[in-house]
Design a protein around this motif. Sequence first.
Motif, PDB file in Angstrom:
ATOM      1  N   GLU A 141       0.858  -1.186   0.000  1.00  0.00           N
ATOM      2  CA  GLU A 141       0.000   0.000   0.000  1.00  0.00           C
ATOM      3  C   GLU A 141       0.888   1.227   0.000  1.00  0.00           C
ATOM      4  OE1 GLU A 141      -2.520   0.386   3.432  1.00  0.00           O
ATOM      5  OE2 GLU A 141      -3.165   2.394   2.843  1.00  0.00           O
ATOM      6  N   TYR A 142       0.594   2.171  -0.903  1.00  0.00           N
ATOM      7  CA  TYR A 142       1.275   3.467  -0.868  1.00  0.00           C
ATOM      8  C   TYR A 142       0.275   4.476  -0.326  1.00  0.00           C
ATOM      9  CZ  TYR A 142       4.216   7.372  -2.074  1.00  0.00           C
ATOM     10  OH  TYR A 142       4.994   8.493  -1.985  1.00  0.00           O
ATOM     11  N   ARG A 143       0.479   4.892   0.921  1.00  0.00           N
ATOM     12  CA  ARG A 143      -0.587   5.585   1.630  1.00  0.00           C
ATOM     13  C   ARG A 143      -0.851   7.030   1.223  1.00  0.00           C
ATOM     14  NH1 ARG A 143       0.675   3.516   7.593  1.00  0.00           N
ATOM     15  NH2 ARG A 143       2.751   3.981   6.863  1.00  0.00           N
ATOM     16  N   PRO A 144       0.155   7.812   0.749  1.00  0.00           N
ATOM     17  CA  PRO A 144      -0.170   9.220   0.430  1.00  0.00           C
ATOM     18  C   PRO A 144      -1.083   9.412  -0.767  1.00  0.00           C
ATOM     19  CG  PRO A 144       2.195   8.920   0.696  1.00  0.00           C
ATOM     20  CD  PRO A 144       1.585   7.566   0.642  1.00  0.00           C
ATOM     21  N   CYS A 145      -1.153   8.431  -1.694  1.00  0.00           N
ATOM     22  CA  CYS A 145      -1.849   8.688  -2.957  1.00  0.00           C
ATOM     23  C   CYS A 145      -3.155   7.915  -3.029  1.00  0.00           C
ATOM     24  CB  CYS A 145      -0.964   8.312  -4.131  1.00  0.00           C
ATOM     25  SG  CYS A 145      -1.634   8.866  -5.682  1.00  0.00           S
ATOM     26  N   VAL A 146      -4.190   8.527  -3.632  1.00  0.00           N
ATOM     27  CA  VAL A 146      -5.500   7.902  -3.683  1.00  0.00           C
ATOM     28  C   VAL A 146      -5.927   7.530  -5.110  1.00  0.00           C
ATOM     29  CG1 VAL A 146      -6.371   8.935  -1.574  1.00  0.00           C
ATOM     30  CG2 VAL A 146      -6.593  10.168  -3.714  1.00  0.00           C
TER      31      VAL A 146
ATOM     32  N   VAL B 190      -4.254  15.007  -5.664  1.00  0.00           N
ATOM     33  CA  VAL B 190      -2.885  14.747  -5.208  1.00  0.00           C
ATOM     34  C   VAL B 190      -2.640  15.285  -3.807  1.00  0.00           C
ATOM     35  CG1 VAL B 190      -0.461  15.097  -5.701  1.00  0.00           C
ATOM     36  CG2 VAL B 190      -2.053  14.719  -7.567  1.00  0.00           C
ATOM     37  N   LEU B 191      -2.895  16.569  -3.629  1.00  0.00           N
ATOM     38  CA  LEU B 191      -2.561  17.140  -2.324  1.00  0.00           C
ATOM     39  C   LEU B 191      -3.475  18.303  -1.978  1.00  0.00           C
ATOM     40  CD1 LEU B 191      -0.822  20.003  -2.913  1.00  0.00           C
ATOM     41  CD2 LEU B 191       0.966  18.364  -3.399  1.00  0.00           C
ATOM     42  N   LYS B 192      -3.405  18.689  -0.720  1.00  0.00           N
ATOM     43  CA  LYS B 192      -4.098  19.880  -0.234  1.00  0.00           C
ATOM     44  C   LYS B 192      -3.043  20.769   0.393  1.00  0.00           C
ATOM     45  CE  LYS B 192      -8.394  17.702   1.232  1.00  0.00           C
ATOM     46  NZ  LYS B 192      -9.104  17.287   2.434  1.00  0.00           N
ATOM     47  N   ALA B 193      -3.215  22.066   0.259  1.00  0.00           N
ATOM     48  CA  ALA B 193      -2.271  22.977   0.896  1.00  0.00           C
ATOM     49  C   ALA B 193      -3.053  24.111   1.525  1.00  0.00           C
ATOM     50  CB  ALA B 193      -1.279  23.520  -0.113  1.00  0.00           C
ATOM     51  N   VAL B 194      -2.486  24.688   2.556  1.00  0.00           N
ATOM     52  CA  VAL B 194      -3.098  25.861   3.167  1.00  0.00           C
ATOM     53  C   VAL B 194      -2.010  26.925   3.294  1.00  0.00           C
ATOM     54  CG1 VAL B 194      -2.866  24.841   5.465  1.00  0.00           C
ATOM     55  CG2 VAL B 194      -4.438  26.705   5.120  1.00  0.00           C
ATOM     56  N   VAL B 207       1.498  21.682   3.557  1.00  0.00           N
ATOM     57  CA  VAL B 207       0.994  20.763   2.541  1.00  0.00           C
ATOM     58  C   VAL B 207       0.639  19.446   3.212  1.00  0.00           C
ATOM     59  CG1 VAL B 207       1.525  19.578   0.390  1.00  0.00           C
ATOM     60  CG2 VAL B 207       2.437  21.853   0.793  1.00  0.00           C
ATOM     61  N   ARG B 208      -0.535  18.923   2.882  1.00  0.00           N
ATOM     62  CA  ARG B 208      -0.957  17.647   3.458  1.00  0.00           C
ATOM     63  C   ARG B 208      -1.589  16.790   2.362  1.00  0.00           C
ATOM     64  NH1 ARG B 208      -3.800  17.598   8.865  1.00  0.00           N
ATOM     65  NH2 ARG B 208      -2.083  16.277   9.467  1.00  0.00           N
ATOM     66  N   GLY B 209      -1.865  15.543   2.716  1.00  0.00           N
ATOM     67  CA  GLY B 209      -2.375  14.602   1.725  1.00  0.00           C
ATOM     68  C   GLY B 209      -3.833  14.860   1.370  1.00  0.00           C
ATOM     69  N   TYR B 210      -4.267  14.247   0.257  1.00  0.00           N
ATOM     70  CA  TYR B 210      -5.645  14.427  -0.199  1.00  0.00           C
ATOM     71  C   TYR B 210      -6.631  13.864   0.824  1.00  0.00           C
ATOM     72  CZ  TYR B 210      -9.835  14.048  -2.992  1.00  0.00           C
ATOM     73  OH  TYR B 210     -11.115  14.149  -3.440  1.00  0.00           O
ATOM     74  N   ASN B 211      -6.244  12.764   1.484  1.00  0.00           N
ATOM     75  CA  ASN B 211      -7.184  12.136   2.424  1.00  0.00           C
ATOM     76  C   ASN B 211      -6.973  12.597   3.869  1.00  0.00           C
ATOM     77  OD1 ASN B 211      -4.748  10.932   2.590  1.00  0.00           O
ATOM     78  ND2 ASN B 211      -5.429   8.893   2.058  1.00  0.00           N
ATOM     79  N   GLU B 212      -6.250  13.687   4.042  1.00  0.00           N
ATOM     80  CA  GLU B 212      -6.062  14.213   5.391  1.00  0.00           C
ATOM     81  C   GLU B 212      -6.879  15.499   5.551  1.00  0.00           C
ATOM     82  OE1 GLU B 212      -1.828  13.473   7.118  1.00  0.00           O
ATOM     83  OE2 GLU B 212      -1.581  14.109   5.071  1.00  0.00           O
ATOM     84  N   THR B 213      -7.138  15.876   6.812  1.00  0.00           N
ATOM     85  CA  THR B 213      -7.837  17.138   7.033  1.00  0.00           C
ATOM     86  C   THR B 213      -6.816  18.271   7.032  1.00  0.00           C
ATOM     87  OG1 THR B 213      -7.635  16.690   9.360  1.00  0.00           O
ATOM     88  CG2 THR B 213      -9.770  16.229   8.361  1.00  0.00           C
ATOM     89  N   LEU B 214      -7.264  19.432   6.568  1.00  0.00           N
ATOM     90  CA  LEU B 214      -6.333  20.554   6.459  1.00  0.00           C
ATOM     91  C   LEU B 214      -6.154  21.239   7.799  1.00  0.00           C
ATOM     92  CD1 LEU B 214      -6.801  22.574   3.193  1.00  0.00           C
ATOM     93  CD2 LEU B 214      -4.807  21.400   4.062  1.00  0.00           C
ATOM     94  N   PHE B 225       4.706  14.320   1.990  1.00  0.00           N
ATOM     95  CA  PHE B 225       4.112  15.656   2.105  1.00  0.00           C
ATOM     96  C   PHE B 225       4.885  16.540   3.072  1.00  0.00           C
ATOM     97  CE2 PHE B 225       0.369  13.218   0.612  1.00  0.00           C
ATOM     98  CZ  PHE B 225       0.333  13.801  -0.631  1.00  0.00           C
ATOM     99  N   ARG B 226       5.569  15.887   4.039  1.00  0.00           N
ATOM    100  CA  ARG B 226       6.436  16.686   4.906  1.00  0.00           C
ATOM    101  C   ARG B 226       7.578  17.265   4.099  1.00  0.00           C
ATOM    102  NH1 ARG B 226       7.509  12.693   9.672  1.00  0.00           N
ATOM    103  NH2 ARG B 226       5.520  11.653   9.336  1.00  0.00           N
ATOM    104  N   LYS B 227       8.084  16.460   3.160  1.00  0.00           N
ATOM    105  CA  LYS B 227       9.160  16.935   2.284  1.00  0.00           C
ATOM    106  C   LYS B 227       8.657  18.064   1.380  1.00  0.00           C
ATOM    107  CE  LYS B 227      13.169  15.681   1.646  1.00  0.00           C
ATOM    108  NZ  LYS B 227      14.175  16.304   2.517  1.00  0.00           N
ATOM    109  N   VAL B 228       7.450  17.890   0.844  1.00  0.00           N
ATOM    110  CA  VAL B 228       6.895  18.922  -0.049  1.00  0.00           C
ATOM    111  C   VAL B 228       6.678  20.222   0.737  1.00  0.00           C
ATOM    112  CG1 VAL B 228       4.939  19.552  -1.512  1.00  0.00           C
ATOM    113  CG2 VAL B 228       5.844  17.257  -1.608  1.00  0.00           C
ATOM    114  N   THR B 229       6.218  20.114   1.983  1.00  0.00           N
ATOM    115  CA  THR B 229       6.035  21.313   2.815  1.00  0.00           C
ATOM    116  C   THR B 229       7.363  22.049   2.982  1.00  0.00           C
ATOM    117  OG1 THR B 229       4.329  20.147   4.031  1.00  0.00           O
ATOM    118  CG2 THR B 229       5.161  22.139   5.025  1.00  0.00           C
ATOM    119  N   GLU B 230       8.400  21.272   3.249  1.00  0.00           N
ATOM    120  CA  GLU B 230       9.740  21.845   3.419  1.00  0.00           C
ATOM    121  C   GLU B 230      10.147  22.606   2.148  1.00  0.00           C
ATOM    122  OE1 GLU B 230      12.210  18.768   5.190  1.00  0.00           O
ATOM    123  OE2 GLU B 230      13.869  19.634   4.054  1.00  0.00           O
TER     124      GLU B 230
END
Lengths: 208, 299
Positions: A141-146, B190-194, B207-214, B225-230
């Motif tokens: 499973e690659y968790r970040p991508c949907v 792909v992603l969400k950002a605030v 920056v956080r993932g699509y399935n995470e809350t902002l 996404f931690r890397k992308v935020t950086e």
Amino acid sequence: MGVTVLQQYPVPEHKTGTYVIELLTKRILALGATQQGQFLVDCESYLSLPQMGSTKTVHILHNSEQPASVFSILESGTKNIHVIADGLFDLLMMKLSQHYTSKKQTKIESKGPRFELGDFCVKFGSVTMNQNFKGILIEVEYRPCVMANAVWGLLREFLQGLLGPSITVQPPQHLLSRMNEIYAPIDTIYQYLEHFSAYRKVTGLRSA
Amino acid sequence: MNQTINVDQLNSALTSLRTLRLSVSHVFETLANGLRADHGEDGKEKFLLELQELLTNVNINLRDLEQTVTGLPIPTAPFNLGNTTYLSQETTQERQGLYTQLVNSYKWTDKIHEYSSFAHSLLSQNSLKRSYINSGSTKRRGKLQSTHNVSPLQVDNVINNIDRSYNDMKITISRPYASNAVVQINLSHVLKAVVAFKGLLMEWVMVRGYNETLELWTESRHHVFRKVTENAHAAMLHFYSPTLPELAVRSFMTWLHSYVNLFSEPCKKCGCHLHHTSLLPPAWRDFRTLEPFHDECKQ
């Protein structure tokens, strides 16, 4: 819930399933993974009685990753209908025993260690039907991508790296039609059912 | 430019008015004191002479004042003091000095603004920046407007314009705290950002993932996404341009939009999706070409 791919891993002649899983475990630990407990996916199938017309099959599956849910898939000719319910659904199936009979001898499960490696979650499951070893299923499973479409190249690269070049990695049949959809837990269940059905058809028994 | 008042002329007029007042008060002072001991024997005569002298002084000063005043241009309309006019309606004693303080602080900020823009143009000539210099933008130092104190409407316009130019990037503005905008960006699946704004300047990105809350302050649970935020923080600082804030926001959004292929595009240098040690997809985008690279693969 990220995109998940289920991949069959061949067990060579004169080797046991435990040996292969140990080998894979050593390999993934060397890559820097950490073991995070065990996992279990099981499947039980029920057949409808003849007085209800044409026979239908209901598959009931549980996944330790979603411990509070029961997944049921109704096979009716060409179309599959799925229902995701609470744990109480198991009791409901017992009540329905006069309409659906359980095929106890085909109860099949996949269980084994679960690893986390970066954003990946990897599970090595040995498949057993009635305590008989059937084969090895690897879940990645690659968790970040949907979205399966976007992440397929990345997953293939990871699987090839983990399993070696001798294994050909193809997108699962079920995912092909859902490449541009948002991945859901039921998609993993469909993949397990696909593989379980194939294992049931294989008659030869292997030693675990 | 008749409208602008000649400050020197006005100043000399004010000085002559002051000397006139001084000489008049002299006259009244002498009158009030009356005969003094130093006037001596025939004090009356001397006193009258002194008074006459003082009065001629007043006359001269008055003529001076009249001359300078006729030289002044007549203001066409009453002065518009904006909101500061309400200060005159203040009744409490200790607050009546506020206007002078206000004018002083205005002068200060004006000076700071001027000096900092000089400093900015000087500093931008010396390449202190370690990344690429966008020399084109620093040359045009046309209008100097403040960038942290922009009306919400203007910020909305800029952001909505950017929103309209992308189909797969949805931008929504909210203002949870006072007038500063907090912008949510949904980039495809792909992603969400605030992004937190101060006026038109970006101050914080998460920056956080699509399935995470902002959330503005909690990091994503996924490494990528931690890397992308950086990297987004690095980009925010790179594109930072107080003289052309709109360009900075637009460039940053263009850069962020290039993450639409975060998972599907391999690294331009090594050609792989995953880096062999970090097991991350190429989470870096080049500032100019927007090409994907692994952090370890960019030079």
